[in-house]
Design an enzyme around this catalytic site. Structure first.
Site: not given
Ligand SMILES: NC(=O)c1ccc[n+]([C@@H]2O[C@H](COP(=O)([O-])OP(=O)(O)OC[C@H]3O[C@@H](n4cnc5c(N)ncnc54)[C@H](OP(=O)(O)O)[C@@H]3O)[C@@H](O)[C@H]2O)c1
Length: 257
Positions: A143, A156
């Protein structure tokens, strides 16, 4: 089809950023293991969308912070799809959004397990396959916050910094084995997590804040996925140990980060 013949494992590949990455790698020709934690319907939908587009994908349930379920997933992927040569560590959750004064040890441990120790355990288990591939890739989804340190985010950002440190070390250690290790660092992305972050910081919804971001929108999962596909491609074979920020060039003064 620059990823033809590759076998990818995308953690958290069922929803959000990971779903975008899974779709993009499959469109490039890779067979994709779609990991998820508990939302089986979302994982099934991602697999169905990949198959409908002519690709290959299989869903695997495993919580990345649970070594036993990770070990079982690694064995199952190997049996179903063969050796993995592309790992995308994407699964993740946000922290509770409290100050350090109001955060207990359990919260740090929870975030470290999901964002740092679990992914490291997964890569460790996959190293024999990755080393045997000749060319293999590990891409860590971190991130932009890992260099910004905003308030209310210590568990985080600390966990993201920890996995980045491991990734940069691994990049040097595994170079002799043909493994490239790179980091992508998105800004705000339009996902369920992104929507929650915007709501929690008083912004309403992503649709409401889009216009205040570079290029008139926050990032979409496809923006991250395109960079991941490039890093894993032949065009990027001389890149390792790099960190790419995917945030439209960063906020201007006055823009929300
Ligand atoms: N969205 C943002 O603004 C943003 C910005 C910077 C970085 N990120 C990073 O991008 C990555 C993805 O984020 P996102 O926004 O796509 O999140 P999201 O929409 O909440 O989706 C999270 C995904 O991760 C899975 N997951 C969560 N906890 C898990 C675990 N313990 N083991 C295996 N799978 C797990 C979930 O599966 P289930 O649905 O089955 O729980 C889902 O497929 C993360 O690492 C986050 O820190 C996000």
């Amino acid at each position: 089809m620059t990823l033809q013949g590759r076998t990818a494992l995308v953690t958290g590949g069922s929803r959000g950023v990971g779903r975008g990455i899974a779709l993009r790698l499959a469109a490039g020709g890779a067979a994709v293991a779609v990991n998820y934690r508990r939302d089986a319907d979302a994982a099934k939908q991602t697999v169905a969308d990949i198959e409908a587009a002519g690709g290959t994908a299989v869903a695997y349930s495993a919580s990345i912070d649970d070594p036993e379920s990770v070990a079982a997933m690694v064995d199952a992927v190997h049996a179903d799809l063969g050796p993995v040569d592309l790992v995308v560590s994407n699964a993740g959750t946000a922290s509770r959004g409290s100050t350090i004064a109001h955060t207990d040890q359990d919260e740090y441990l929870r975030l470290f397990r999901v964002h740092a120790l679990g992914p490291l355990d997964l890569v460790h288990r996959l190293l024999p396959d990755l080393r045997a591939a000749g060319r293999a890739d590990v891409v860590i989804v971190s991130s932009v916050l890992s260099t910004q340190f905003p308030v209310n985010s210590a568990p985080y950002t600390m966990a993201k910094v920890a996995i980045e440190a491991a990734a940069r070390t691994l990049a040097k250690e595994e170079r002799a084995h043909g493994i490239r290790v790179n980091i992508v660092a998105p800004g705000l992305v339009a996902t369920d997590m992104g929507e929650r972050l915007v709501a929690a910081t008083g912004g309403g919804s992503i649709a409401e804040v889009d216009a205040r971001f570079p290029f008139g929108r926050v990032a979409r999962p496809a923006d991250v996925a395109g960079v991941v596909a490039f890093l894993a491609s032949a065009e990027a074979e001389y890149l390792t140990g790099q960190r790419v920020e995917i945030d439209g060039g960063g906020p201007d003064a006055g823009l929300m980060t």
